[in-house]
Design a protein around this motif. Structure first.
Motif, PDB file in Angstrom:
ATOM      1  N   ILE A  16       0.765  -1.210   0.179  1.00  0.00           N
ATOM      2  CA  ILE A  16       0.003  -0.037   0.027  1.00  0.00           C
ATOM      3  C   ILE A  16       1.025   1.171   0.074  1.00  0.00           C
ATOM      4  N   ALA A  17       0.834   2.106  -0.901  1.00  0.00           N
ATOM      5  CA  ALA A  17       1.772   3.183  -1.343  1.00  0.00           C
ATOM      6  C   ALA A  17       1.299   4.366  -0.789  1.00  0.00           C
ATOM      7  N   ASN A  18      -0.019   4.878  -0.636  1.00  0.00           N
ATOM      8  CA  ASN A  18      -0.263   6.245  -0.322  1.00  0.00           C
ATOM      9  C   ASN A  18      -1.704   6.179   0.401  1.00  0.00           C
ATOM     10  N   ALA A  19      -2.135   7.110   0.774  1.00  0.00           N
ATOM     11  CA  ALA A  19      -3.596   7.187   1.593  1.00  0.00           C
ATOM     12  C   ALA A  19      -4.694   6.738   0.799  1.00  0.00           C
ATOM     13  N   TYR A  20      -4.658   7.050  -0.462  1.00  0.00           N
ATOM     14  CA  TYR A  20      -5.755   6.717  -1.314  1.00  0.00           C
ATOM     15  C   TYR A  20      -5.730   5.127  -1.416  1.00  0.00           C
ATOM     16  N   GLN A  21      -4.644   4.402  -1.544  1.00  0.00           N
ATOM     17  CA  GLN A  21      -4.603   2.738  -1.470  1.00  0.00           C
ATOM     18  C   GLN A  21      -5.116   2.489  -0.133  1.00  0.00           C
ATOM     19  N   LEU A  39      -6.266  10.078   6.678  1.00  0.00           N
ATOM     20  CA  LEU A  39      -5.230   9.173   6.416  1.00  0.00           C
ATOM     21  C   LEU A  39      -3.887   9.804   6.058  1.00  0.00           C
ATOM     22  N   ASP A  40      -4.131  10.712   5.314  1.00  0.00           N
ATOM     23  CA  ASP A  40      -2.650  11.405   4.791  1.00  0.00           C
ATOM     24  C   ASP A  40      -2.138  12.112   5.952  1.00  0.00           C
ATOM     25  N   LYS A  41      -2.814  12.718   6.752  1.00  0.00           N
ATOM     26  CA  LYS A  41      -2.014  13.224   8.207  1.00  0.00           C
ATOM     27  C   LYS A  41      -1.339  12.226   8.906  1.00  0.00           C
ATOM     28  N   LEU A  42      -2.162  11.079   8.988  1.00  0.00           N
ATOM     29  CA  LEU A  42      -1.292   9.790   9.885  1.00  0.00           C
ATOM     30  C   LEU A  42      -0.083   9.286   9.023  1.00  0.00           C
ATOM     31  N   LEU A  43       0.043   9.660   7.793  1.00  0.00           N
ATOM     32  CA  LEU A  43       1.005   9.344   7.086  1.00  0.00           C
ATOM     33  C   LEU A  43       2.274  10.239   7.085  1.00  0.00           C
TER      34      LEU A  43
END
Length: 70
Positions: A16-21, A39-43
């Motif tokens: 899984i490479a990014n927030a979308y995935q 999810l992007d914030k968590l990444l």
């Protein structure tokens, strides 16, 4: 004692490479919708506060105990 945030490591092990995935995997596997923005914030950075519900969802998706995430 420092806490190490290992979400990206777990994601890599599941390809899984990014927030979308990640959002798509949560939707398909668990039927749970979490916004890509959240999810992007968590990444991007280790969270200062992490809701227990969110940690449980991620651990369920990755089939891991909490100490594998933190």
């Amino acid at each position: 004692m420092a806490i190490e945030w290992r979400l990206q490591e777990l994601m890599r092990s599941y390809q899984i490479a990014n927030a979308y995935q990640l959002a798509m995997a949560l939707e398909q596997e668990l039927g749970i919708q979490i916004s890509r923005v959240s999810l992007d914030k968590l990444l991007k950075a280790q969270p200062i506060q992490l809701r227990l519900e969110t940690a449980q969802i991620l651990c369920t998706l990755f089939q891991c105990p909490l100490d594998a995430l933190l």
